[in-house]
Design an enzyme around this catalytic site. Structure first.
Site, mmCIF file in Angstrom:
data_model
loop_
_atom_site.group_PDB
_atom_site.id
_atom_site.type_symbol
_atom_site.label_atom_id
_atom_site.label_comp_id
_atom_site.label_asym_id
_atom_site.label_seq_id
_atom_site.Cartn_x
_atom_site.Cartn_y
_atom_site.Cartn_z
ATOM 1 N N CYS A 1 0.852 -1.193 -0.079
ATOM 2 C CA CYS A 1 0.191 -0.057 0.175
ATOM 3 C C CYS A 1 0.843 1.286 -0.031
ATOM 4 C CB CYS A 1 -0.863 0.136 1.312
ATOM 5 S SG CYS A 1 -1.887 -1.247 1.384
ATOM 6 N N HIS B 1 -10.674 -3.219 4.342
ATOM 7 C CA HIS B 1 -11.304 -4.275 3.588
ATOM 8 C C HIS B 1 -12.777 -4.395 4.198
ATOM 9 C CE1 HIS B 1 -7.345 -6.456 1.854
ATOM 10 N NE2 HIS B 1 -7.351 -5.070 1.566
ATOM 11 N N GLU C 1 -27.742 12.394 7.547
ATOM 12 C CA GLU C 1 -27.182 13.447 8.590
ATOM 13 C C GLU C 1 -25.492 13.160 8.727
ATOM 14 O OE1 GLU C 1 -28.151 15.726 9.956
ATOM 15 O OE2 GLU C 1 -26.589 16.561 11.488
ATOM 16 N N HIS D 1 -12.406 -4.899 -3.190
ATOM 17 C CA HIS D 1 -11.153 -4.724 -2.602
ATOM 18 C C HIS D 1 -11.345 -4.044 -1.265
ATOM 19 C CE1 HIS D 1 -6.647 -3.741 -2.524
ATOM 20 N NE2 HIS D 1 -7.120 -3.804 -1.639
#
Lengths: 246, 246, 246, 246
Positions: free
Chosen positions: C97, C117, C142, C199
């Site tokens: 990542c 995830h 809201e 994903h």
């Protein structure tokens, strides 16, 4: 124990003492959604002594000093509304579930009785109501093995056995359920639980361990049953046995 | 308390002091999914003193030092946008819920008011919107007994009673809900809660215990109602009474 | 900080130090089901220093000593597969990542980026896929107020505004998502999140507080959206405004 | 270790010692609903030593002193009903899962095997039963990457790969599942898990980390699959690959 100090009945360093166990169990049940908003409860019997949570207490905040204690033998009429306690907490009222817990103790010699308002239990009674039924039946699920066959029968249910839990109708006052609960106990001598329509379930066992694990297994099956209905799957099935049949 | 040290208003060793209780309650509410993403909140009134969580705080991380304190008597106009506080935290802004909490304190003499964004509350308002309704009604469920009959009526609702919670429409600015909330309080003088469409619910009670347990019971019923809709079960039913009717 | 001891970069007594905060946040996210089975993650930027959880770690068991640290300025090519770290844990590999987190830091000057995830995020992308859409849109709820209007626009979204989160298609290798994420950031300059089909979701914010609360609000809305679909309720609605429009 | 004190096999200050890890893992699994009502379990192998939780214990209350220890090499016939233990707890019976755990250790050289009764696993087997299938298949979901390709193949599954988990039929006695589990292991040499119809799932891995994270990923996928069915979404899909294909 001295009559001078009834509070000694609920004072112990042992975490497994009923006065300590009821609060810790109820805190756990609160996280499971079984005793939301002071609903539901739990009672433990130790020989002749019965320990009961009071009415209207927040179940995850209960303390040993909140517990009532009474003698089972002294309850000549367990339906009695006016009941004498060996020990009473200062700020509460007795639980309306008291005569129902006592029914499990006197009629089944149970050591513990748990009452939940679990959503899954209530939804199962509503689904059964729609089909005009007063009996929850489910089979061919491994978790069914979590139940004893009955007080007079050794061992546990098998995988292919059908678990049957009777449903009684709810009454405006909880103590009025007692006679219907007792009738259901008589009609279903092997059951360890009775569902109450639109209300919840009473589950008991020979001891705390058995009452709790049967209550967990039953809630697991109720949740499974509701999910099965959402997915169009029936609760009762024909399954061809596999493996050696002993 | 000395005016020299307003922080003493939020400093106490007592876990039941409002400045300690609001953070511990909000942390619990966070685990229930009621106050996700800084939404929702909680306020406690102790006689004239009102304790309020600030705006925009992560509810599970709140500290006593984050709490605002104001005098109820000094709020000549509770709708006032500029309000004077006896004690303010250094780094926050007042909650937009403040005038709504004050409405529960002034109009109902509530001791505690809880505001949640619970999914179940929002889904119930959406289901009612679809059927053009501004009133949640449900009956014949045990958990209904968790509600008082109303400020002017002793005791709690019965099993066969219908619980009615009005729904008001949401406004772009939360403080603008105040007049609609007050209107709903007037139209439903016995209610302890008001749903806000597409937003959540406000629930109050005479004290923290009653506000919290009513809020829990209501969320339980909202969840049950949504599940009932998924299963095609109606919220209002005809049930033939069982047992002695007192 | 001395180059002789890179571990000093992840050693602090301050619970709000990024090396302490990433593990405590990830443990919390694990209980929410966001980072199951080592999936998902979290990165914090403190000025030029970027703190990143390693690949393949059980998120509820992470320790400060597991954290990677790198200099944002030194990443001349953030897509670079071979990257130099100021501090590396002994037993792990860098997270796939990393370039996606760096995109949020370089392109949006974010202070924190969270990747989940969550089932609800994935289900929303599947429902959108069925209708051939690459844009999640929802309004008149809201919780939408929990999002900023965008880096270049002051304040938060209003109740009647439509929240729009773009969806990018998943790639076999997570780092290959980077260019698609950057394209989505360019096409939706105001968004603080990008969904990844089948994903999960990436959510960022100016600081940890904003990233976390926006991530919570978004997950809340994804769950609500899925439940709305189950109940046949649309995500986009016409609502007649109520109250003063400022 | 001295034969005079078998209890030393389960006594350690190291939280990662199998006798400490099994109870802490099982407590975590209990909160996930995997081991409700004494169902399910967990076993760890450390070289030749196998540590197993006993039968009928409440999984969230287990203690290191409850653990059985046996030698893998000494199990000449792993199906043997009468088995000799290096160390036995005083008050319990061996788990019926023992031969199934041993199958994972002997046939796959697994270091840990987890057995859950997760609702999601059971519901998946029921949905497959309805379509006459004994194979769970799902693809194009990021979490699939959480699984190894198989004992003889390096690396993990890719996003576009299809995860396949065989389903075996349940037997009245859990130990009778062993030969069916072994057959499934032989038919699916790459699988790290086997579903048991109307019962649950067995998941293993080379070590505790891999067994646990694969079990989490699988439960995540089972839950997703059930929700997908509720929403009318198929488990297997055609997705056009995006990004560089390496």
């Amino acid at each position: 124990m001295s009559q001078q100090d009834p509070d000694s009945l609920v004072r112990s360093d042992n975490p497994d003492h009923p006065a300590n166990l009821i609060p810790s169990l109820c805190a756990k049940f609160w996280t499971l959604g079984w005793v939301t908003g002071t609903g539901g409860g739990c009672s433990i019997r130790d020989d002749d002594l019965v320990y009961i949570a009071p009415s209207g207490v927040q179940k995850e905040l209960m303390k040993p000093s909140d517990i009532y204690v009474l003698s089972l033998a002294a309850q000549t009429d367990p339906h009695l509304r006016q009941r004498s306690y060996l020990r009473s907490p200062p700020a509460y009222k007795p639980s309306q579930c008291t005569p129902l817990f006592l029914a499990a103790f006197t009629r089944r010699r149970a050591g513990c009785c748990i009452h939940t308002h679990s959503h899954w239990a209530v939804l199962v009674t509503l689904l059964l109501e729609r089909s005009g039924s007063s009996l929850f039946e489910i089979n061919n699920l491994e978790q069914i093995k979590g139940f004893g066959r009955g007080p007079a029968r050794p061992g546990n249910l098998g995988y292919h056995d059908t678990l049957r839990i009777p449903v009684i109708e709810n009454t405006p006052h909880e103590e009025d359920l007692t006679e219907f609960l007792e009738d259901a106990m008589e009609s279903y001598p092997d059951t360890y639980a009775v569902l109450v329509r639109r209300h919840g379930v009473y589950v008991w066992g020979d001891n705390v361990h058995k009452a709790k694990t049967q209550c967990e297994s039953l809630d697991y099956l109720f949740q499974l049953a509701v999910e099965m209905t959402k997915l169009g799957l029936p609760w009762i099935s024909e399954v061809t046995p596999v493996g050696p049949q002993r």
